[in-house]
Design a protein around this motif. Structure first.
Motif, PDB file in Angstrom:
ATOM      1  N   THR A   8    -114.022 -29.624  36.026  1.00  0.00           N
ATOM      2  CA  THR A   8    -114.478 -30.985  36.296  1.00  0.00           C
ATOM      3  C   THR A   8    -113.422 -31.662  37.153  1.00  0.00           C
ATOM      4  OG1 THR A   8    -115.619 -31.103  34.185  1.00  0.00           O
ATOM      5  CG2 THR A   8    -115.161 -33.190  35.273  1.00  0.00           C
ATOM      6  N   GLN A   9    -113.800 -32.020  38.342  1.00  0.00           N
ATOM      7  CA  GLN A   9    -112.859 -32.693  39.228  1.00  0.00           C
ATOM      8  C   GLN A   9    -112.814 -34.174  38.867  1.00  0.00           C
ATOM      9  OE1 GLN A   9    -113.499 -31.792  43.344  1.00  0.00           O
ATOM     10  NE2 GLN A   9    -113.628 -29.606  42.962  1.00  0.00           N
ATOM     11  N   LEU A  10    -111.679 -34.795  39.093  1.00  0.00           N
ATOM     12  CA  LEU A  10    -111.482 -36.195  38.735  1.00  0.00           C
ATOM     13  C   LEU A  10    -112.562 -37.090  39.330  1.00  0.00           C
ATOM     14  CD1 LEU A  10    -109.760 -38.247  37.251  1.00  0.00           C
ATOM     15  CD2 LEU A  10    -108.298 -38.391  39.262  1.00  0.00           C
ATOM     16  N   LYS A  11    -113.008 -36.808  40.555  1.00  0.00           N
ATOM     17  CA  LYS A  11    -114.025 -37.642  41.195  1.00  0.00           C
ATOM     18  C   LYS A  11    -115.369 -37.557  40.467  1.00  0.00           C
ATOM     19  CE  LYS A  11    -115.485 -34.159  44.527  1.00  0.00           C
ATOM     20  NZ  LYS A  11    -115.691 -33.833  45.918  1.00  0.00           N
ATOM     21  N   ASN A  12    -115.591 -36.502  39.680  1.00  0.00           N
ATOM     22  CA  ASN A  12    -116.841 -36.324  38.945  1.00  0.00           C
ATOM     23  C   ASN A  12    -116.726 -36.699  37.467  1.00  0.00           C
ATOM     24  OD1 ASN A  12    -118.075 -35.304  41.269  1.00  0.00           O
ATOM     25  ND2 ASN A  12    -117.361 -33.249  40.822  1.00  0.00           N
ATOM     26  N   TYR A  13    -115.544 -37.097  37.028  1.00  0.00           N
ATOM     27  CA  TYR A  13    -115.319 -37.420  35.623  1.00  0.00           C
ATOM     28  C   TYR A  13    -116.090 -38.673  35.233  1.00  0.00           C
ATOM     29  CZ  TYR A  13    -113.027 -38.847  31.333  1.00  0.00           C
ATOM     30  OH  TYR A  13    -112.786 -39.244  30.050  1.00  0.00           O
ATOM     31  N   GLN A  14    -116.708 -38.645  34.055  1.00  0.00           N
ATOM     32  CA  GLN A  14    -117.374 -39.818  33.500  1.00  0.00           C
ATOM     33  C   GLN A  14    -116.764 -40.109  32.137  1.00  0.00           C
ATOM     34  OE1 GLN A  14    -121.534 -38.966  33.285  1.00  0.00           O
ATOM     35  NE2 GLN A  14    -121.861 -39.192  35.469  1.00  0.00           N
ATOM     36  N   VAL A  15    -116.487 -41.366  31.885  1.00  0.00           N
ATOM     37  CA  VAL A  15    -115.965 -41.774  30.588  1.00  0.00           C
ATOM     38  C   VAL A  15    -117.048 -41.484  29.547  1.00  0.00           C
ATOM     39  CG1 VAL A  15    -115.185 -43.750  29.236  1.00  0.00           C
ATOM     40  CG2 VAL A  15    -114.502 -43.535  31.623  1.00  0.00           C
ATOM     41  N   PRO A  16    -116.701 -40.898  28.399  1.00  0.00           N
ATOM     42  CA  PRO A  16    -117.722 -40.602  27.400  1.00  0.00           C
ATOM     43  C   PRO A  16    -118.351 -41.876  26.848  1.00  0.00           C
ATOM     44  CG  PRO A  16    -115.530 -40.172  26.525  1.00  0.00           C
ATOM     45  CD  PRO A  16    -115.364 -40.495  27.974  1.00  0.00           C
ATOM     46  N   ASP A  17    -119.652 -41.801  26.545  1.00  0.00           N
ATOM     47  CA  ASP A  17    -120.362 -42.962  25.997  1.00  0.00           C
ATOM     48  C   ASP A  17    -119.964 -43.249  24.557  1.00  0.00           C
ATOM     49  OD1 ASP A  17    -121.825 -43.521  28.325  1.00  0.00           O
ATOM     50  OD2 ASP A  17    -123.353 -42.055  27.803  1.00  0.00           O
ATOM     51  N   TYR A  18    -119.531 -42.220  23.836  1.00  0.00           N
ATOM     52  CA  TYR A  18    -119.200 -42.361  22.416  1.00  0.00           C
ATOM     53  C   TYR A  18    -117.858 -41.715  22.122  1.00  0.00           C
ATOM     54  CZ  TYR A  18    -124.160 -43.406  22.152  1.00  0.00           C
ATOM     55  OH  TYR A  18    -125.395 -43.954  22.359  1.00  0.00           O
ATOM     56  N   LEU A  19    -117.172 -42.255  21.108  1.00  0.00           N
ATOM     57  CA  LEU A  19    -115.909 -41.694  20.645  1.00  0.00           C
ATOM     58  C   LEU A  19    -116.032 -41.362  19.166  1.00  0.00           C
ATOM     59  CD1 LEU A  19    -113.384 -44.198  22.286  1.00  0.00           C
ATOM     60  CD2 LEU A  19    -113.975 -41.903  23.085  1.00  0.00           C
ATOM     61  N   VAL A  20    -115.481 -40.243  18.751  1.00  0.00           N
ATOM     62  CA  VAL A  20    -115.436 -39.881  17.337  1.00  0.00           C
ATOM     63  C   VAL A  20    -114.134 -40.452  16.778  1.00  0.00           C
ATOM     64  CG1 VAL A  20    -115.369 -38.008  15.666  1.00  0.00           C
ATOM     65  CG2 VAL A  20    -116.791 -37.798  17.722  1.00  0.00           C
ATOM     66  N   GLU A  21    -114.263 -41.436  15.878  1.00  0.00           N
ATOM     67  CA  GLU A  21    -113.066 -42.051  15.283  1.00  0.00           C
ATOM     68  C   GLU A  21    -112.487 -41.173  14.184  1.00  0.00           C
ATOM     69  OE1 GLU A  21    -114.210 -46.021  14.062  1.00  0.00           O
ATOM     70  OE2 GLU A  21    -113.525 -46.809  15.976  1.00  0.00           O
ATOM     71  N   THR A  22    -113.349 -40.644  13.325  1.00  0.00           N
ATOM     72  CA  THR A  22    -112.894 -39.756  12.253  1.00  0.00           C
ATOM     73  C   THR A  22    -113.947 -38.677  12.027  1.00  0.00           C
ATOM     74  OG1 THR A  22    -113.917 -41.057  10.486  1.00  0.00           O
ATOM     75  CG2 THR A  22    -111.628 -41.578  11.029  1.00  0.00           C
ATOM     76  N   ILE A  23    -113.508 -37.562  11.468  1.00  0.00           N
ATOM     77  CA  ILE A  23    -114.428 -36.512  11.041  1.00  0.00           C
ATOM     78  C   ILE A  23    -113.850 -35.880   9.775  1.00  0.00           C
ATOM     79  CG2 ILE A  23    -113.405 -34.780  12.561  1.00  0.00           C
ATOM     80  CD1 ILE A  23    -116.301 -33.610  12.788  1.00  0.00           C
ATOM     81  N   ASP A  24    -114.680 -35.821   8.733  1.00  0.00           N
ATOM     82  CA  ASP A  24    -114.296 -35.209   7.466  1.00  0.00           C
ATOM     83  C   ASP A  24    -115.194 -33.998   7.249  1.00  0.00           C
ATOM     84  OD1 ASP A  24    -112.362 -37.201   6.738  1.00  0.00           O
ATOM     85  OD2 ASP A  24    -114.023 -38.532   6.246  1.00  0.00           O
ATOM     86  N   LEU A  25    -114.591 -32.839   7.026  1.00  0.00           N
ATOM     87  CA  LEU A  25    -115.342 -31.600   6.838  1.00  0.00           C
ATOM     88  C   LEU A  25    -115.177 -31.105   5.409  1.00  0.00           C
ATOM     89  CD1 LEU A  25    -114.307 -29.721  10.099  1.00  0.00           C
ATOM     90  CD2 LEU A  25    -116.448 -30.933   9.673  1.00  0.00           C
ATOM     91  N   THR A  26    -116.292 -30.671   4.817  1.00  0.00           N
ATOM     92  CA  THR A  26    -116.286 -30.042   3.501  1.00  0.00           C
ATOM     93  C   THR A  26    -116.951 -28.682   3.647  1.00  0.00           C
ATOM     94  OG1 THR A  26    -116.479 -32.197   2.422  1.00  0.00           O
ATOM     95  CG2 THR A  26    -117.016 -30.256   1.095  1.00  0.00           C
ATOM     96  N   LYS A  41    -117.445 -40.694  11.893  1.00  0.00           N
ATOM     97  CA  LYS A  41    -117.564 -42.099  12.276  1.00  0.00           C
ATOM     98  C   LYS A  41    -117.494 -42.124  13.796  1.00  0.00           C
ATOM     99  CE  LYS A  41    -115.766 -46.710  11.564  1.00  0.00           C
ATOM    100  NZ  LYS A  41    -114.712 -47.526  10.941  1.00  0.00           N
ATOM    101  N   ILE A  42    -118.605 -42.537  14.416  1.00  0.00           N
ATOM    102  CA  ILE A  42    -118.727 -42.531  15.874  1.00  0.00           C
ATOM    103  C   ILE A  42    -118.975 -43.947  16.346  1.00  0.00           C
ATOM    104  CG2 ILE A  42    -120.079 -41.644  17.817  1.00  0.00           C
ATOM    105  CD1 ILE A  42    -120.833 -39.267  16.013  1.00  0.00           C
ATOM    106  N   LYS A  43    -118.341 -44.333  17.442  1.00  0.00           N
ATOM    107  CA  LYS A  43    -118.584 -45.667  17.994  1.00  0.00           C
ATOM    108  C   LYS A  43    -118.836 -45.571  19.487  1.00  0.00           C
ATOM    109  CE  LYS A  43    -113.965 -47.174  19.254  1.00  0.00           C
ATOM    110  NZ  LYS A  43    -113.035 -48.280  19.224  1.00  0.00           N
ATOM    111  N   LYS A  44    -119.538 -46.580  19.999  1.00  0.00           N
ATOM    112  CA  LYS A  44    -119.744 -46.649  21.452  1.00  0.00           C
ATOM    113  C   LYS A  44    -118.395 -46.881  22.116  1.00  0.00           C
ATOM    114  CE  LYS A  44    -123.635 -48.503  23.117  1.00  0.00           C
ATOM    115  NZ  LYS A  44    -124.645 -49.546  23.422  1.00  0.00           N
ATOM    116  N   ASN A  45    -118.211 -46.278  23.253  1.00  0.00           N
ATOM    117  CA  ASN A  45    -116.940 -46.370  23.963  1.00  0.00           C
ATOM    118  C   ASN A  45    -116.874 -47.587  24.880  1.00  0.00           C
ATOM    119  OD1 ASN A  45    -114.371 -45.627  24.790  1.00  0.00           O
ATOM    120  ND2 ASN A  45    -115.097 -44.228  26.341  1.00  0.00           N
ATOM    121  N   HIS A  46    -118.019 -48.193  25.150  1.00  0.00           N
ATOM    122  CA  HIS A  46    -118.027 -49.334  26.058  1.00  0.00           C
ATOM    123  C   HIS A  46    -119.265 -50.163  25.778  1.00  0.00           C
ATOM    124  CE1 HIS A  46    -121.080 -47.079  28.277  1.00  0.00           C
ATOM    125  NE2 HIS A  46    -120.253 -46.049  28.230  1.00  0.00           N
TER     126      HIS A  46
END
Length: 64
Positions: A8-26, A41-46
């Motif tokens: 992925t070249q920098l000119k084609n990079y897109q900021v992600p729409d969502y960010l994972v704040e935490t993840i708990d695995l069992t 726990k996922i939140k919108k990035n913008h």
């Protein structure tokens, strides 16, 4: 056989729409299967319009 990595070249990079704040695995280990529970726990990035969040898996339950 190795796969060619995706570049992925920098000119084609897109900021992600969502960010994972935490993840708990069992992990529940059984003789014939392993069941993995993931709580994220996922939140919108913008603000503004975002693409829909798509979850891929089996027996997924979305709790808002």
């Amino acid at each position: 056989m190795s796969e060619t990595p995706i570049v992925t070249q920098l000119k084609n990079y897109q900021v992600p729409d969502y960010l994972v704040e935490t993840i708990d695995l069992t992990f529940n280990l059984h003789d014939t299967k392993t069941v993995v529970e993931a709580v994220m726990k996922i939140k919108k990035n913008h603000s503004g319009e975002s693409r829909p969040l798509i979850l891929s898996g089996k027996a997924i339950e979305l709790i808002e």
